[in-house]
Design a protein around this motif. Sequence first.
Motif, PDB file in Angstrom:
ATOM      1  N   PHE B  56       0.822  -1.205   0.000  1.00 57.47           N
ATOM      2  CA  PHE B  56       0.000   0.000   0.000  1.00 57.47           C
ATOM      3  C   PHE B  56       0.858   1.257   0.000  1.00 57.47           C
ATOM      4  CE2 PHE B  56      -3.696  -2.572   1.498  1.00 57.47           C
ATOM      5  CZ  PHE B  56      -4.451  -2.316   0.383  1.00 57.47           C
ATOM      6  N   ILE B  57       1.981   1.193   0.734  1.00 55.81           N
ATOM      7  CA  ILE B  57       2.861   2.368   0.735  1.00 55.81           C
ATOM      8  C   ILE B  57       3.445   2.591  -0.648  1.00 55.81           C
ATOM      9  CG2 ILE B  57       5.017   3.238   1.652  1.00 55.81           C
ATOM     10  CD1 ILE B  57       4.231   1.675   4.235  1.00 55.81           C
ATOM     11  N   GLY B  60       0.878   3.902  -2.919  1.00 54.16           N
ATOM     12  CA  GLY B  60       0.592   5.301  -2.607  1.00 54.16           C
ATOM     13  C   GLY B  60       1.626   6.228  -3.205  1.00 54.16           C
ATOM     14  N   ILE B  61       2.908   5.822  -3.122  1.00 52.87           N
ATOM     15  CA  ILE B  61       3.953   6.668  -3.693  1.00 52.87           C
ATOM     16  C   ILE B  61       3.832   6.699  -5.212  1.00 52.87           C
ATOM     17  CG2 ILE B  61       6.437   6.849  -4.023  1.00 52.87           C
ATOM     18  CD1 ILE B  61       6.796   5.917  -1.204  1.00 52.87           C
ATOM     19  N   ALA B  64       0.991   8.904  -6.503  1.00 48.19           N
ATOM     20  CA  ALA B  64       1.143  10.355  -6.346  1.00 48.19           C
ATOM     21  C   ALA B  64       1.497  11.011  -7.671  1.00 48.19           C
ATOM     22  CB  ALA B  64       2.217  10.649  -5.302  1.00 48.19           C
ATOM     23  N   ILE B  67      -1.463  11.556  -9.954  1.00 49.17           N
ATOM     24  CA  ILE B  67      -2.335  12.538  -9.317  1.00 49.17           C
ATOM     25  C   ILE B  67      -1.779  13.939  -9.537  1.00 49.17           C
ATOM     26  CG2 ILE B  67      -3.123  13.382  -7.092  1.00 49.17           C
ATOM     27  CD1 ILE B  67      -4.706  11.112  -7.272  1.00 49.17           C
ATOM     28  N   ILE B  68      -0.447  14.071  -9.468  1.00 51.23           N
ATOM     29  CA  ILE B  68       0.161  15.369  -9.755  1.00 51.23           C
ATOM     30  C   ILE B  68      -0.129  15.756 -11.202  1.00 51.23           C
ATOM     31  CG2 ILE B  68       2.379  16.526 -10.040  1.00 51.23           C
ATOM     32  CD1 ILE B  68       3.336  15.096  -7.560  1.00 51.23           C
ATOM     33  N   VAL B  70      -2.726  14.811 -12.986  1.00 53.09           N
ATOM     34  CA  VAL B  70      -4.131  15.201 -13.068  1.00 53.09           C
ATOM     35  C   VAL B  70      -4.332  16.601 -12.500  1.00 53.09           C
ATOM     36  CG1 VAL B  70      -6.435  14.679 -12.192  1.00 53.09           C
ATOM     37  CG2 VAL B  70      -5.032  12.864 -13.072  1.00 53.09           C
ATOM     38  N   GLY B  71      -3.589  16.911 -11.420  1.00 56.50           N
ATOM     39  CA  GLY B  71      -3.699  18.242 -10.837  1.00 56.50           C
ATOM     40  C   GLY B  71      -3.283  19.319 -11.826  1.00 56.50           C
ATOM     41  N   ILE B  72      -2.152  19.103 -12.491  1.00 53.67           N
ATOM     42  CA  ILE B  72      -1.695  20.080 -13.479  1.00 53.67           C
ATOM     43  C   ILE B  72      -2.680  20.148 -14.638  1.00 53.67           C
ATOM     44  CG2 ILE B  72       0.157  20.613 -15.104  1.00 53.67           C
ATOM     45  CD1 ILE B  72       2.070  19.327 -13.084  1.00 53.67           C
ATOM     46  N   LEU B  74      -5.907  19.616 -14.491  1.00 56.99           N
ATOM     47  CA  LEU B  74      -7.110  20.354 -14.089  1.00 56.99           C
ATOM     48  C   LEU B  74      -6.824  21.845 -14.004  1.00 56.99           C
ATOM     49  CD1 LEU B  74      -8.631  17.916 -11.469  1.00 56.99           C
ATOM     50  CD2 LEU B  74      -9.458  18.424 -13.745  1.00 56.99           C
ATOM     51  N   PHE B  75      -5.589  22.196 -13.599  1.00 58.06           N
ATOM     52  CA  PHE B  75      -5.222  23.609 -13.629  1.00 58.06           C
ATOM     53  C   PHE B  75      -5.338  24.155 -15.055  1.00 58.06           C
ATOM     54  CE2 PHE B  75      -2.861  23.742  -9.490  1.00 58.06           C
ATOM     55  CZ  PHE B  75      -3.540  24.836  -9.019  1.00 58.06           C
TER      56      PHE B  75
END
Lengths: 248, 85
Positions: B56-57, B60-61, B64, B67-68, B70-72, B74-75
């Motif tokens: 899981f760790i 999770g890494i 990330a 997800i970064i 996707v964040g950019i 969405l920006f």
Amino acid sequence: MLSASQVSSEPLVHPIIGKGLLAINVDTVRNSVIVAVLLVIIGVVVRRQMRPGKPDGLQNLLEYFVSAIRGLVRQTLGDRPIRILPIVITMFAFIFTCNLIGLVPGFKSPTNDVNTTIALAFFAIGLVHFFSVRARGPAGYLKHFFSMVNSPIGRVLLGVLEVFQEFVKPFTLALRLYFNIFVGELLLAVILVLLGFASPVFNGLFWIPFSVFIGLIQAFIFVMLTISYVNQGTEVHDDLEGSGAGAH
Amino acid sequence: MTSNGFILGMSAVAVGLLIGLGALGAGIGDGLVSSRVVEGTARQPEARASLLGIMFIAVGIIEALPIIAVGIALFLLFANPLVTK
């Protein structure tokens, strides 16, 4: 179909007091204080009705987290005299609660603001350097960056990379947490527009439980990376010339 | 065609590439991690609990990074900094 005006820009924008570098994101500060007060209240309540040996309810949950993190610290740091456990548990509790509070309607996670996560990451990395200087002494601390390999030119090249890595660490730590929480909350708003009337079902059954899971995992990863950075920073190996240099 | 229109169109392409390639890479990474955990569990069933924690760790890494992305993305989609108002 999907236009920017339809999606509420609420997760993106923070109400601000002040200008430039002195600007204060009001909601982040408010929610951080709420989280802190909540944690203190939970702590006091659990402390008051604590029953040693017979934990139940909330006490059970908290003991599970504490013993998990204590196990992690002992496993990673061994029996080195580094008192990092209280601060690490506090960081975990704060980050986890911050991640969760954004899922309550009307609140936003303090961790969906990059300022919060950068501050937390700088604090964590500062801790690493503090313990590193204390374990190795100032000279040993500086020398450590340039003691990776045996050839002098390799030492300089790798040393520059090592120093650079120290500057990159807090940003990767911060951005990983920030974007996970931020995107989670923004996607809540996007799903609302994309799915319309079906969105509460989807959000409730899938996305919010997933966000709770992500919040837990990210808080744990933040703490775990902090502990392993402290471990890397406080390893004292007497490898001035030779054998132990390849241990990394 | 205005320059804003061009930037928006290119941003849409960039959003597609960001999310798609991010998901592709993370999918491959998650698959590798999970397959090794399955192998490890089959070989040593008593190590299952600790392997799951490590998995899981690691996941999770790995997660990330997309997800970064996707964040950019969405920006670019909702608050495009390149478009002049």
